[in-house]
Design a protein around this motif. Sequence first.
Motif, short mmCIF file in Angstrom:
data_model
loop_
_atom_site.label_atom_id
_atom_site.label_comp_id
_atom_site.label_asym_id
_atom_site.label_seq_id
_atom_site.Cartn_x
_atom_site.Cartn_y
_atom_site.Cartn_z
N TRP A 1 -4.82 4.82 12.48
CA TRP A 1 -3.48 5.15 11.98
C TRP A 1 -2.80 3.93 11.37
CZ3 TRP A 1 -0.09 8.24 10.06
CH2 TRP A 1 1.27 7.88 10.06
N GLN A 2 -3.07 2.73 11.90
CA GLN A 2 -2.43 1.53 11.36
C GLN A 2 -2.75 1.34 9.88
OE1 GLN A 2 -0.19 0.17 13.19
NE2 GLN A 2 -0.81 1.41 14.95
N PHE A 3 -3.95 1.73 9.48
CA PHE A 3 -4.32 1.66 8.06
C PHE A 3 -3.64 2.78 7.27
CE2 PHE A 3 -7.89 -0.40 10.24
CZ PHE A 3 -7.97 -1.60 9.54
N ALA B 1 0.91 8.09 -4.96
CA ALA B 1 -0.46 8.51 -4.60
C ALA B 1 -1.40 7.33 -4.40
CB ALA B 1 -1.03 9.43 -5.68
N VAL B 2 -1.12 6.21 -5.06
CA VAL B 2 -2.07 5.10 -5.05
C VAL B 2 -1.82 4.11 -3.91
CG1 VAL B 2 -2.45 5.26 -7.53
CG2 VAL B 2 -0.68 3.73 -6.66
N ARG B 3 -0.74 4.30 -3.15
CA ARG B 3 -0.49 3.38 -2.04
C ARG B 3 -1.41 3.74 -0.87
NH1 ARG B 3 5.40 2.30 0.56
NH2 ARG B 3 5.90 2.08 -1.68
N VAL B 4 -2.62 3.25 -0.95
CA VAL B 4 -3.64 3.52 0.06
C VAL B 4 -4.33 2.22 0.42
CG1 VAL B 4 -5.70 4.84 0.64
CG2 VAL B 4 -4.00 5.81 -0.91
N HIS B 5 -4.36 1.89 1.70
CA HIS B 5 -5.03 0.67 2.15
C HIS B 5 -6.53 0.78 1.81
CE1 HIS B 5 -6.57 -2.49 4.78
NE2 HIS B 5 -5.33 -2.94 4.88
N PRO B 6 -7.15 -0.30 1.34
CA PRO B 6 -8.57 -0.24 0.97
C PRO B 6 -9.47 0.32 2.07
CG PRO B 6 -7.61 -2.30 0.23
CD PRO B 6 -6.56 -1.61 1.04
N CYS B 7 -9.21 -0.03 3.33
CA CYS B 7 -10.03 0.48 4.44
C CYS B 7 -9.85 1.98 4.59
CB CYS B 7 -9.67 -0.23 5.75
SG CYS B 7 -10.10 -1.98 5.76
N ALA C 1 7.44 -0.28 11.48
CA ALA C 1 8.06 -1.34 10.66
C ALA C 1 7.02 -1.94 9.73
CB ALA C 1 8.66 -2.41 11.56
N ILE C 2 6.80 -1.28 8.61
CA ILE C 2 5.75 -1.70 7.67
C ILE C 2 6.37 -2.52 6.54
CG2 ILE C 2 4.00 -0.88 6.04
CD1 ILE C 2 3.67 1.56 7.86
N PRO C 3 5.82 -3.69 6.23
CA PRO C 3 6.38 -4.53 5.15
C PRO C 3 6.29 -3.83 3.80
CG PRO C 3 4.23 -5.35 5.87
CD PRO C 3 4.63 -4.28 6.84
N THR C 4 7.04 -4.36 2.82
CA THR C 4 7.13 -3.69 1.53
C THR C 4 6.21 -4.27 0.45
OG1 THR C 4 8.98 -5.14 0.91
CG2 THR C 4 9.52 -3.03 1.96
N GLY C 5 5.76 -5.50 0.59
CA GLY C 5 4.92 -6.13 -0.42
C GLY C 5 3.46 -5.73 -0.31
N TYR C 6 2.73 -5.80 -1.40
CA TYR C 6 1.33 -5.37 -1.43
C TYR C 6 0.47 -6.13 -0.43
CZ TYR C 6 -3.47 -4.65 -2.99
OH TYR C 6 -4.81 -4.35 -3.01
N PHE C 7 0.45 -7.45 -0.51
CA PHE C 7 -0.44 -8.23 0.35
C PHE C 7 -0.02 -8.16 1.82
CE2 PHE C 7 -1.15 -10.15 -3.86
CZ PHE C 7 -2.53 -10.00 -3.92
N ASP C 8 1.29 -8.06 2.05
CA ASP C 8 1.76 -7.90 3.42
C ASP C 8 1.29 -6.56 3.99
OD1 ASP C 8 3.07 -10.32 3.50
OD2 ASP C 8 4.96 -9.51 2.76
N GLN C 9 1.26 -5.53 3.16
CA GLN C 9 0.78 -4.21 3.62
C GLN C 9 -0.72 -4.23 3.87
OE1 GLN C 9 2.11 -1.12 0.96
NE2 GLN C 9 4.26 -1.32 1.60
N ILE C 10 -1.45 -4.98 3.07
CA ILE C 10 -2.90 -5.09 3.27
C ILE C 10 -3.20 -5.77 4.61
CG2 ILE C 10 -5.05 -6.11 2.42
CD1 ILE C 10 -3.98 -3.74 0.76
N LEU C 11 -2.41 -6.77 4.96
CA LEU C 11 -2.61 -7.51 6.19
C LEU C 11 -2.04 -6.80 7.41
CD1 LEU C 11 -1.81 -11.16 5.00
CD2 LEU C 11 -4.06 -10.20 5.53
N TYR C 12 -1.08 -5.91 7.19
CA TYR C 12 -0.35 -5.26 8.29
C TYR C 12 -1.25 -4.67 9.39
CZ TYR C 12 2.09 -1.54 10.76
OH TYR C 12 2.55 -0.71 11.74
N PRO C 13 -2.25 -3.85 9.08
CA PRO C 13 -3.06 -3.24 10.15
C PRO C 13 -3.79 -4.27 11.00
CG PRO C 13 -3.44 -2.14 8.06
CD PRO C 13 -2.70 -3.39 7.75
N PHE C 14 -4.26 -5.36 10.36
CA PHE C 14 -5.01 -6.38 11.08
C PHE C 14 -4.08 -7.19 12.00
CE2 PHE C 14 -7.15 -5.68 6.98
CZ PHE C 14 -8.36 -5.19 7.44
N LEU C 15 -2.90 -7.53 11.47
CA LEU C 15 -1.94 -8.28 12.28
C LEU C 15 -1.43 -7.42 13.43
CD1 LEU C 15 0.11 -10.02 9.42
CD2 LEU C 15 -1.69 -11.00 10.86
N ARG C 16 -1.23 -6.13 13.15
CA ARG C 16 -0.78 -5.22 14.21
C ARG C 16 -1.85 -5.08 15.29
NH1 ARG C 16 3.05 -0.98 14.40
NH2 ARG C 16 3.14 -0.34 16.57
#
Length: 256
Positions: free
Chosen positions: A109-111, A126-132, A235-250
């Motif tokens: 779910w974090q991804f 539609a395109v806001r999807v984490h690569p994983c 509490a999900i960040p708004t920037g692209y790279f911050d969102q990519i890192l979010y699941p791992f940091l969480r």
Amino acid sequence: MPEIIKGFIILAFIFIPLEQIFSLHKQKIFRPQWKTDITYFFIGHFIGRIAGAIIVTISFSILTNFIDLQLQNQVASQPLWLQFTEAVIMADMGYYIAHRLLHTIPWLWQFHAVHHSIEHMDWLAAVRVHPCDQIFTKFWQMMPLYWLGFTKETLVIYAFYSAVIAFLIHANIKIKFGILKWFVATPQFHHWHHSEVPKIHNKNFAAQFPLLDFLFGTLYMPVGKMPNKYGVSDAIPTGYFDQILYPFLRRMKNVR
């Protein structure tokens, strides 16, 4: 790069006028976080190509011992329209399973929460999807098609159809589709999945074939109503790279 730029322009010229004329919610074209989602659009295109190669390689390595050449020949010998219909149902069955797992298993779910962080629905959302998330769902979606042996022409048509539907179901439009809403995913169907109400965004898991949700008891499509707010409590960040890192940091935070 010229190919993806041309694609973006074509989509913008189709969906922006539709969203202005048939808007469901009044919002600006350049709504909050549009820069983030444009980044997803362009980077996601190349990630999608890499993911496609990974998925094909993994699928064939897993399925090698389970391939039935006679079955594949029978599937490939069918008319194109029938192959396409079967491909939509089979691929969406795989997607439904993957999508439900994304909502059920906490670390997955974090991804997926990154996609649900969208608070302003439109075609670009539609395109806001984490690569994983992208790789995971595409694997489940495409593996049945490779295993069954659908023709290359069918796969090309399906890929185009899948992309169009993805942009359509996120679009900020209130067009009614009549009886088609049961056989083709629409904004009327998918917007509820993005509702800020947790119990509702655990509904409508299918990407293209809403009858799957009806069959599995997860359909939510009230007549004459649409959600007013979208997003999640995370509490999900708004920037692209911050969102990519979010699941791992969480994940790291939860492990500690």
